[in-house]
Design a protein around this motif. Structure first.
Motif, PDB file in Angstrom:
ATOM      1  N   ASN A   8       0.822  -1.216   0.000  1.00  0.00           N
ATOM      2  CA  ASN A   8       0.000   0.000   0.000  1.00  0.00           C
ATOM      3  C   ASN A   8       0.858   1.269   0.000  1.00  0.00           C
ATOM      4  O   ASN A   8       0.456   2.297   0.535  1.00  0.00           O
ATOM      5  N   GLU A  32      -3.998  -1.135   8.540  1.00  0.00           N
ATOM      6  CA  GLU A  32      -5.442  -0.961   8.336  1.00  0.00           C
ATOM      7  C   GLU A  32      -5.823   0.512   8.210  1.00  0.00           C
ATOM      8  O   GLU A  32      -6.630   0.877   7.344  1.00  0.00           O
ATOM      9  N   ASN A  33      -5.253   1.372   9.039  1.00  0.00           N
ATOM     10  CA  ASN A  33      -5.587   2.800   8.974  1.00  0.00           C
ATOM     11  C   ASN A  33      -5.168   3.409   7.642  1.00  0.00           C
ATOM     12  O   ASN A  33      -5.895   4.210   7.050  1.00  0.00           O
ATOM     13  N   LYS A  36      -7.603   2.323   4.908  1.00  0.00           N
ATOM     14  CA  LYS A  36      -8.861   3.069   4.935  1.00  0.00           C
ATOM     15  C   LYS A  36      -8.697   4.456   4.335  1.00  0.00           C
ATOM     16  O   LYS A  36      -9.580   4.956   3.625  1.00  0.00           O
ATOM     17  N   THR A  37      -7.555   5.077   4.592  1.00  0.00           N
ATOM     18  CA  THR A  37      -7.277   6.392   4.008  1.00  0.00           C
ATOM     19  C   THR A  37      -7.167   6.292   2.492  1.00  0.00           C
ATOM     20  O   THR A  37      -7.677   7.150   1.751  1.00  0.00           O
ATOM     21  N   GLN A  39      -8.595   4.042   0.599  1.00  0.00           N
ATOM     22  CA  GLN A  39      -9.939   3.774   0.061  1.00  0.00           C
ATOM     23  C   GLN A  39     -10.748   5.063  -0.064  1.00  0.00           C
ATOM     24  O   GLN A  39     -11.533   5.238  -1.003  1.00  0.00           O
ATOM     25  N   GLU A  40     -10.547   5.972   0.862  1.00  0.00           N
ATOM     26  CA  GLU A  40     -11.232   7.267   0.796  1.00  0.00           C
ATOM     27  C   GLU A  40     -10.729   8.099  -0.391  1.00  0.00           C
ATOM     28  O   GLU A  40     -11.497   8.813  -1.028  1.00  0.00           O
ATOM     29  N   THR A  46     -11.378  -2.009  -3.268  1.00  0.00           N
ATOM     30  CA  THR A  46     -11.653  -2.722  -2.034  1.00  0.00           C
ATOM     31  C   THR A  46     -10.334  -2.901  -1.289  1.00  0.00           C
ATOM     32  O   THR A  46      -9.264  -2.917  -1.902  1.00  0.00           O
ATOM     33  N   ILE A  47     -10.411  -3.004   0.016  1.00  0.00           N
ATOM     34  CA  ILE A  47      -9.202  -3.124   0.835  1.00  0.00           C
ATOM     35  C   ILE A  47      -9.289  -4.342   1.736  1.00  0.00           C
ATOM     36  O   ILE A  47     -10.378  -4.813   2.059  1.00  0.00           O
ATOM     37  N   LYS A  48      -8.126  -4.839   2.128  1.00  0.00           N
ATOM     38  CA  LYS A  48      -8.083  -5.994   3.016  1.00  0.00           C
ATOM     39  C   LYS A  48      -6.759  -5.976   3.768  1.00  0.00           C
ATOM     40  O   LYS A  48      -5.704  -5.712   3.185  1.00  0.00           O
TER      41      LYS A  48
END
Length: 254
Positions: A8, A32-33, A36-37, A39-40, A46-48
């Motif tokens: 990422n 994970e944080n 999510k950023t 994805q925004e 999609t994220i995992k």
């Protein structure tokens, strides 16, 4: 086609921004944080979070981690991918085959312009995957297949590292304008237009022809080019490409 990006970082994000326009994109990472950023910022992906036993069976994987992280990340992958596309500088196909199971292996070297679909991506690997690889990376710019890994390492030093070289030149040109007395925002606007226009000229003209067409006898361009030659700009560029190539080879031996 669904593409799963493992990693990422900056290049993974640049690829995702470009690929999402024509493909289904999934990003798997360890933070994970950060995911999510991302994805925004890139709607539609999609994220995992990477599992300790991440099943990659039949997936088309774009492996986007740093070369030094290959072993630690690959140890958490299980199953046999369909296609593995690696962007790891200097990391050979043989090394990838020892770390990750896949039906087909391809090395690629895109650049950060993938985010605006203007990457120049060099590709080599299994001939059976050539058509698919060229199709995928053509969707984010120009895709060039080469016949050997050594050629890809050389291309890495030009097109992979090249955005940094050109950005350095762009910044220096703008600094020159500021030093002479022009506002910085105007300098950057001029440089952006200059780069874009010259890029279009290079599609149909040899660089020497472009230079000669601008360089009038005793003119301003001739004075500027003479100063560049005094500063050994050409020699420095040649050496920069060779140093980057040597580094890619060095990474491949580790």
């Amino acid at each position: 086609m669904k593409l799963t990006l493992i990693g990422n970082g900056v290049m993974a994000q640049s690829l995702a921004k470009g690929l999402i326009k024509n493909h289904e994109v999934e990003i798997i990472g360890r933070d994970e944080n950060k995911l999510k950023t991302i994805q925004e910022k890139i709607p539609g992906i999609t994220i995992k979070v990477l599992d300790d036993n991440e099943d990659i069976t039949d997936k088309n994987i774009l492996f986007c981690v740093k070369p030094y992280a290959l072993h630690s990340v690959s140890a958490r992958l299980s199953g046999k991918a369909n296609m593995l596309f690696s962007i790891l500088a200097g990391t050979t196909l043989d090394t990838l085959k020892k770390q990750i199971e896949a039906k087909h292996y391809v090395r690629t070297m895109p650049n950060v312009a993938a985010s605006v679909q203007f990457s120049t991506t060099t590709i080599t690997g299994d001939k059976e995957a050539k058509t698919t690889a060229v199709e995928i990376f053509s969707s984010i710019g120009k895709a060039i297949w080469v016949n050997t890994e050594n050629q890809l390492d050389i291309a890495t030093a030009i097109a992979g590292s090249g955005p940094a070289y050109l950005a350095l030149i762009a910044e220096a040109l703008a600094d020159g304008g500021v030093k002479a007395g022009l506002e910085r925002h105007t300098c950057y606007e001029l440089v952006q237009g200059l780069m874009e226009g010259t890029s279009k000229l290079l599609k149909t003209n040899h660089p020497a022809i472009i230079k000669d067409s601008v360089m009038s006898p005793g003119g301003t361009t001739a004075a500027g080019v003479a100063q560049l030659e005094e500063g050994a700009v050409r020699d420095s560029m040649i050496k920069a490409v060779n140093k980057a190539y040597e580094k890619a080879c060095e990474l491949g031996k580790k």
